[in-house]
Enzyme design. Sequence first.
Site, PDB file in Angstrom:
ATOM      1  N   TYR A  96      43.308  42.390  46.305  1.00 34.85           N
ATOM      2  CA  TYR A  96      42.368  41.403  46.945  1.00 34.85           C
ATOM      3  C   TYR A  96      43.113  41.054  48.353  1.00 34.85           C
ATOM      4  CZ  TYR A  96      38.849  37.631  47.168  1.00 34.85           C
ATOM      5  OH  TYR A  96      37.855  37.134  47.361  1.00 34.85           O
ATOM      6  N   CYS A  97      42.107  41.670  49.405  1.00 41.50           N
ATOM      7  CA  CYS A  97      42.461  41.337  50.742  1.00 41.50           C
ATOM      8  C   CYS A  97      43.930  41.740  51.140  1.00 41.50           C
ATOM      9  CB  CYS A  97      42.459  39.713  51.109  1.00 41.50           C
ATOM     10  SG  CYS A  97      42.385  39.154  52.767  1.00 41.50           S
ATOM     11  N   VAL A  98      44.821  40.800  51.377  1.00 41.02           N
ATOM     12  CA  VAL A  98      46.001  41.198  51.928  1.00 41.02           C
ATOM     13  C   VAL A  98      46.884  41.998  50.894  1.00 41.02           C
ATOM     14  CG1 VAL A  98      47.202  39.152  51.922  1.00 41.02           C
ATOM     15  CG2 VAL A  98      48.286  41.027  53.301  1.00 41.02           C
ATOM     16  N   PHE A 130      39.469  44.895  46.774  1.00 38.49           N
ATOM     17  CA  PHE A 130      38.537  43.736  47.039  1.00 38.49           C
ATOM     18  C   PHE A 130      38.764  43.497  48.583  1.00 38.49           C
ATOM     19  CE2 PHE A 130      38.698  42.032  42.629  1.00 38.49           C
ATOM     20  CZ  PHE A 130      38.006  42.904  42.176  1.00 38.49           C
TER      21      PHE A 130
END
Length: 607
Positions: free
Chosen positions: A343-345, A371
Amino acid sequence: MTETPKDPGRDNHLLEYIVQNPEAFANNLARAAEEAGRAVAAFLKPREEGRRDGEDVNDEISEIVTTLSKVGEYWMSDPERAIQAQTALWTNYMNLWSSSLQRMQGQEAQPAIKPTQGDKRFSADDWEQNQFFDFLKQFYLITSNWAQQMVEDADDLDDHTKSKADFYVQQLSNAVSPSNFLLTNPELLKETVQSDGENLVRGMRMLAEDMIAGDGELKMRQSDTKKFKVGENMAVTPGKVIFQNDICQLLQYTPITNKVLKRPLLIVPPWINKFYVLDLNPEKSFIRWAVERGHTVFVISWINPDERQSGKSFEHYMKEGILEALSQVENATGEKKVNAIGYCVGGTLLSVTMAYMAAKKDTRIASATLFTTQVDFTHAGELKIFVDEAQISALEKHMEKRGYLEGSKMSKAFNMLRSNDLVWPYFVNNYMRGKDPFPFDLLYWNSDSTRMPAANHSFYMRNCYLENNLSRGKMVIGDETLDLSKVKVPIYNLATKDDHIAPALSVFTGSSCFGGPVQFVMSGSGHIAGVVNPPHRNKYQHWTGPEPKGDFDEWVSKAEEHPGSWWPHWHAWIEGLNKTQVSARQPGENGIKILEDAPGSYVKTKA
């Protein structure tokens, strides 16, 4: 001479702004001043003790002044251009003065300017019906729009400087809005006189409490913090902590079904925020939903670091985080292949790890779901405003003092990107009205910030945002030069339509970096709500389409829209890869030692 009859409604309207009990009002002003003094004392205390200084503030002010001075230089370098700019402003002021005079004379008059649709700051009737506040509103809108236009029309500025200037002007404009101040906001003024100033007493008390909670920095509450507690009514999906080191804990969730998918599911959340955004409560929990559908779910819970983790880099987070977690998942289940989510980073780190594993011929990750993840930062989101050599160097200098970046710094940056939604409404509600914010689980999570190790954050900012090394094939980790095109595993790449942190265009562009099949899906809403969207709520929509290649807008034009959550589509994609099932696995099997109950202790550590 006939006397013009008075309008009694107008007099009653004016009475709403007159103090009814001067003595009580004066007493409450004194009490409010006392509470404000406590806030000032809380602000000064760490500075007097040498635990905080004004160097960071000075750096920020210097950056703002330097950037905005370049806009000023553009306009002042040409006298004719400067006169045109001033004439445009004064023409709008004269239009406002003319329309105001017409209204004072009882004539119909069109406003010189109107708020943009959806601007909630000026929704109260008095902003239009009361001529004084209507004049203030329009004067403010004319001035702020003019300032924004000056930045937009400064043609000699490079794109990055113009973006920074636009951001700083927007922040200043948002800050000086008349809706933020007691004497220039009709709603606040009426509430104050009607309560004899009790709202100010409550507000200044909350200001002092928030200043104390932030140890001299304003830690503004966005949600009623007394209503939530991690492990009690948030992050409550049953599970166990089965491993920990000085970077993370690994959680294994208790199965609900008798049969589970053969491939375990490992979730890599961002370390910038805490993992329980995917487990807010049973109604919104992606983790619980996945468990209910037969996934053996493992989640990395990153430590809230301090000076002891100052040297922990991207490589450490990869090796001691994801690679170690893969080993522990194999120990717990006996499976050598997993489905992974980032998710993200966390997705960026997962992509880095997969490129490293490809170089090492490590095939334990069978599929990856990303994500709102960026691997190509060419079209990165609004956070690029904060990224250039000068700003990163200043940030690194700041992190040297403690060995980490305070959670409040990143939280402040994210909030300022949407200050009219995430800062000023709460400033007015909390400190002017003296009201507790509404209990909102997502905003409680948003304010539950984490610190970041200096080495890790510096590497991320330089290699991703500043130099874009991962997509260019120039990122080096563990003596390996990473090449995403060697990542051949199937990838489910989720973007969200209104994401300002990882824009859909940026996620789409990154799809082309991988060497295997990529299923690109775009969800409605933004960075959080577009991901945390349980199917039973029937909210938003998602789009599927052809291969994510070529022009993004062309892909969107060909994509098929589907109502509701993307979760079932993802689950079908996972089962399409391998739907083999085995008997459910319990945490603690295969001789694995249980350390504590989920959600673990790392996630409960406050920044």
